[in-house]
Motif scaffolding. Structure first.
Motif, mmCIF file in Angstrom:
data_model
loop_
_atom_site.group_PDB
_atom_site.id
_atom_site.type_symbol
_atom_site.label_atom_id
_atom_site.label_comp_id
_atom_site.label_asym_id
_atom_site.label_seq_id
_atom_site.Cartn_x
_atom_site.Cartn_y
_atom_site.Cartn_z
ATOM 1 N N UNK A 348 -23.943 -11.063 7.699
ATOM 2 C CA UNK A 348 -25.277 -11.568 8.063
ATOM 3 C C UNK A 348 -25.885 -12.352 6.904
ATOM 4 N N UNK A 349 -25.543 -11.963 5.664
ATOM 5 C CA UNK A 349 -26.042 -12.705 4.497
ATOM 6 C C UNK A 349 -26.657 -11.774 3.479
ATOM 7 N N UNK A 350 -27.495 -12.342 2.610
ATOM 8 C CA UNK A 350 -28.098 -11.532 1.538
ATOM 9 C C UNK A 350 -28.873 -10.364 2.144
ATOM 10 N N UNK A 351 -28.759 -9.216 1.521
ATOM 11 C CA UNK A 351 -29.552 -8.053 1.920
ATOM 12 C C UNK A 351 -29.706 -7.140 0.709
ATOM 13 N N UNK A 352 -30.699 -6.269 0.768
ATOM 14 C CA UNK A 352 -30.863 -5.266 -0.290
ATOM 15 C C UNK A 352 -29.913 -4.124 0.051
ATOM 16 N N UNK A 353 -29.141 -3.732 -0.976
ATOM 17 C CA UNK A 353 -28.167 -2.662 -0.748
ATOM 18 C C UNK A 353 -28.522 -1.498 -1.664
ATOM 19 N N UNK A 354 -28.427 -0.292 -1.164
ATOM 20 C CA UNK A 354 -28.644 0.831 -2.064
ATOM 21 C C UNK A 354 -27.663 1.947 -1.765
ATOM 22 N N UNK A 355 -27.555 2.849 -2.702
ATOM 23 C CA UNK A 355 -26.572 3.935 -2.619
ATOM 24 C C UNK A 355 -27.203 5.122 -3.321
ATOM 25 N N UNK A 356 -28.020 5.875 -2.573
ATOM 26 C CA UNK A 356 -28.812 6.908 -3.234
ATOM 27 C C UNK A 356 -28.393 8.289 -2.740
ATOM 28 N N UNK A 357 -28.777 9.311 -3.488
ATOM 29 C CA UNK A 357 -28.519 10.661 -2.994
ATOM 30 C C UNK A 357 -29.699 11.558 -3.325
ATOM 31 N N UNK A 358 -29.908 12.518 -2.464
ATOM 32 C CA UNK A 358 -30.928 13.554 -2.695
ATOM 33 C C UNK A 358 -30.292 14.873 -2.287
ATOM 34 N N UNK A 359 -30.941 15.965 -2.652
ATOM 35 C CA UNK A 359 -30.439 17.252 -2.168
ATOM 36 C C UNK A 359 -30.469 17.194 -0.649
ATOM 37 N N UNK A 360 -29.406 17.769 -0.056
ATOM 38 C CA UNK A 360 -29.216 17.584 1.390
ATOM 39 C C UNK A 360 -30.464 17.849 2.229
ATOM 40 N N UNK A 361 -31.165 18.929 1.909
ATOM 41 C CA UNK A 361 -32.334 19.311 2.704
ATOM 42 C C UNK A 361 -33.431 18.259 2.678
ATOM 43 N N UNK A 362 -33.405 17.369 1.682
ATOM 44 C CA UNK A 362 -34.473 16.372 1.549
ATOM 45 C C UNK A 362 -34.092 15.024 2.162
ATOM 46 N N UNK A 363 -32.888 14.953 2.725
ATOM 47 C CA UNK A 363 -32.438 13.647 3.225
ATOM 48 C C UNK A 363 -33.316 13.089 4.362
ATOM 49 N N UNK A 364 -33.702 13.928 5.337
ATOM 50 C CA UNK A 364 -34.568 13.378 6.390
ATOM 51 C C UNK A 364 -35.880 12.831 5.817
ATOM 52 N N UNK A 365 -36.430 13.532 4.819
ATOM 53 C CA UNK A 365 -37.680 13.084 4.171
ATOM 54 C C UNK A 365 -37.446 11.752 3.445
ATOM 55 N N UNK A 366 -36.280 11.633 2.802
ATOM 56 C CA UNK A 366 -35.962 10.384 2.091
ATOM 57 C C UNK A 366 -35.903 9.224 3.085
ATOM 58 N N UNK A 367 -35.232 9.445 4.226
ATOM 59 C CA UNK A 367 -35.125 8.360 5.214
ATOM 60 C C UNK A 367 -36.517 7.972 5.697
ATOM 61 N N UNK A 368 -37.348 8.977 6.066
ATOM 62 C CA UNK A 368 -38.656 8.558 6.607
ATOM 63 C C UNK A 368 -39.510 7.889 5.551
ATOM 64 N N UNK A 369 -39.458 8.349 4.293
ATOM 65 C CA UNK A 369 -40.279 7.677 3.259
ATOM 66 C C UNK A 369 -39.807 6.237 3.044
ATOM 67 N N UNK A 370 -38.479 6.052 2.989
ATOM 68 C CA UNK A 370 -37.962 4.703 2.721
ATOM 69 C C UNK A 370 -38.256 3.767 3.900
ATOM 70 N N UNK A 371 -38.051 4.271 5.119
ATOM 71 C CA UNK A 371 -38.295 3.404 6.288
ATOM 72 C C UNK A 371 -39.787 3.073 6.402
#
Ligand SMILES: Cc1cc2nc3c(=O)[nH]c(=O)nc-3n(C[C@H](O)[C@H](O)[C@H](O)COP(=O)(O)OP(=O)(O)OC[C@H]3O[C@@H](n4cnc5c(N)ncnc54)[C@H](O)[C@@H]3O)c2cc1C
Length: 481
Positions: A348-371
């Motif tokens: 598709x072209x240029x995009x922001x790419x990331x590769x992050x990790x959090x403690x598993x239990x916090x992953x849903x919170x990470x997704x909602x904060x980032x989105x």
């Protein structure tokens, strides 16, 4: 640099390359127009590097000679494997270096089924190794989307993760020993083939995840395992990342030993796979898509075990719908959706790419904060949340509006990257889960982990006192970013 000094330096460099060409053959040293983009660009053509020459040694002795001569001439060395790395480690921006390609170091020296180990040269492509092992009923436990190009030396140097980490661990857990060529040309080996060898710490392990800053990995002794004889793959729809996490918990409690992959994708990611193959349509609709894989070396009825586990997950309401693959071909097709979306982002072209990790239990919170951050602060940008949920590893990417010029998107993209970084650190997470530091994250590394940075710098001094090994990668050079 004055005129005389410049002339001396050009003459020295010419002399260096003619000595290298004499030792390695003309095929071993590429200069001028022979240095194609294949070497200078990364996989997605996102980052372009430069170099004085591409040097392609075909043995450890040749690597040693190249390192010694380059060190003597003060020319930096950037090791390069399959150049699928995603943090710019194998692309040098200034070009006052040689690219040391491990392409021709591609021999599998030993596969030992009794010892469950193999000894391979750095340039062996992961897929070729898997094919050779499969012919003997064996396998290597690292599986990544780039395995058709990524090489063992690259895997080791980035400590690659991939889709089987929750079952098999990262590359580091498969390395029994290494052969490393240091900047001054000395060859050091910790390859004994022994599973237990506690004769003090192995200093060469610094090269695992060392991104070429400590020396050139020329060989690795790797732990291997028997090939799986039964497997099952399912595609599951969940209402949220929280439900996907509940599903993971449920599968772990009932099937930990056989749970070999657990991948998630938000619904918005799926259309991207169609940039690669327009017929890639998910088998169900849901806000969050999950790929689950069970594998075992035993002949187990994994299909029915997986079906039963998913049926109870649906009864408990954390899975909405599920499809279990009825054949290997169907399973491959489901995996193609996951692999296709990564390539789709690049197409598709240029995009922001990331590769992050959090403690598993916090992953849903990470997704909602980032989105939420992307939607409110950068309307028009499209959030792409996917990754190896089983390891708490999220790839949160952001696609610019199609109408936005690339230069503008890149400039805004830098600010989005910083926001991702801030949010992940607030959640006590890591801004690099599996891709490493390279050049793109070297500044953040120095800024946020000063003690580790300083200690690594001292260790580097012992391996590479002249600082010729991949300068600016992992450890930013003084005054650099
Ligand atoms: C489609 C796609 C999917 C991917 N999926 C994953 C994934 O699931 N998990 C994951 O962890 N990564 C993933 N990656 C990233 C990448 O494939 C890995 O980082 C891989 O290990 C890089 O291997 P390479 O041979 O291409 O290394 P390169 O890109 O050539 O080099 C990477 C770094 O290692 C150094 N290096 C390479 N070879 C040597 C050597 N012999 N000695 C010393 N230093 C060396 C280079 O200098 C550079 O710093 C993916 C990439 C793509 C394009």
């Amino acid at each position: 640099m004055g005129k005389t000094e410049l002339a001396d330096s050009v003459r020295d460099t010419k002399m260096l390359f003619s000595r290298l060409a004499k030792a390695l053959g003309s095929n071993g040293v590429l200069t001028g127009a022979h240095i194609t983009e294949t070497y200078t660009s990364d996989w997605g053509k996102d980052r372009m590097g430069r170099c004085l020459a591409v040097v392609r040694p075909a043995s450890t002795e040749e690597v040693s000679l190249v390192c010694r001569l380059c060190s003597d001439a003060g020319v930096s060395i950037v090791p390069q494997g399959g150049h699928t790395g995603l943090v710019g480690g194998a692309q040098h921006p200034d070009g006052d270096c040689i690219l040391l390609s491990t392409q021709r170091l591609n021999t599998i020296h030993q596969i030992d089924p009794d010892n469950l180990s193999c000894i391979v040269e750095a340039g062996v492509v992961l897929e070729s190794l898997q094919t050779s092992l499969a012919e003997r009923g064996l396998q290597f436990g690292v599986s990544i989307g780039s395995q058709g190009s990524a090489q063992i030396g690259g895997l080791v140097s980035t400590n690659a993760g991939g889709v089987r980490v929750l079952h098999q661990g990262m590359t580091a857990s498969h390395v029994l020993g290494l052969e490393l060529v240091l900047a001054d040309g000395s060859v050091v080996s910790s390859i004994s083939g022994l599973h237990k060898d506690n004769r003090g710490p192995d200093p060469l392990r610094i090269a695992i995840g060392g991104e070429g800053a400590f020396g050139v990995v020329t060989k690795a002794c790797l732990r291997i395992s028997p090939q799986w004889t039964s497997s099952a793959t399912a595609y599951v729809g969940c209402a949220s990342f929280g439900d996907a996490l509940a599903l993971l918990r449920h599968l772990r409690m009932g099937a930990h030993e056989v749970l070999s992959a657990f991948e998630v994708m938000s619904d918005a990611c799926l259309p991207l796979a169609r940039y690669v193959d327009p017929t890639l349509i998910p088998p169900l609709t849901a806000p969050v898509h999950v790929l689950v894989e069970f594998c075992s070396t035993m002949q187990l009825p994994l299909d029915s075990l997986l079906e039963a586990a998913l049926a109870s997950a649906m009864e408990d309401d954390f899975a909405q719908d599920a499809v279990v693959a009825k054949s290997d071909a169907q399973a491959k097709r489901l995996w193609a959706l996951r692999e296709g979306l990564v390539e789709g982002h690049s197409r598709r072209g240029y995009h922001v790419r990331s590769d992050v990790s959090v403690r598993l239990g916090r992953l849903p919170e990470a997704v909602s904060s980032l989105e939420a951050m992307l939607a409110t602060e950068y309307p028009g940008w499209i959030a792409q949340s996917y990754g190896h949920l089983g390891d708490g590893n999220l790839h949160f990417n952001a696609l610019p509006p199609e109408s936005m010029a690339e230069a503008e998107a890149r400039s805004i993209g830098t600010r989005i990257e910083q926001r991702i970084f801030d949010i992940v650190l607030e959640l006590d997470g890591s801004f690099s889960a599996e891709h490493g530091i390279g050049r793109t994250k070297a500044g953040w590394f120095r800024q946020t982990m000063p003690e580790r940075f300083e200690l690594l710098g001292r260790i580097k001094g012992a391996f590479d006192p002249g600082g010729v090994m991949n300068p600016g990668c992992l450890l930013p050079v003084e005054g650099g970013s």
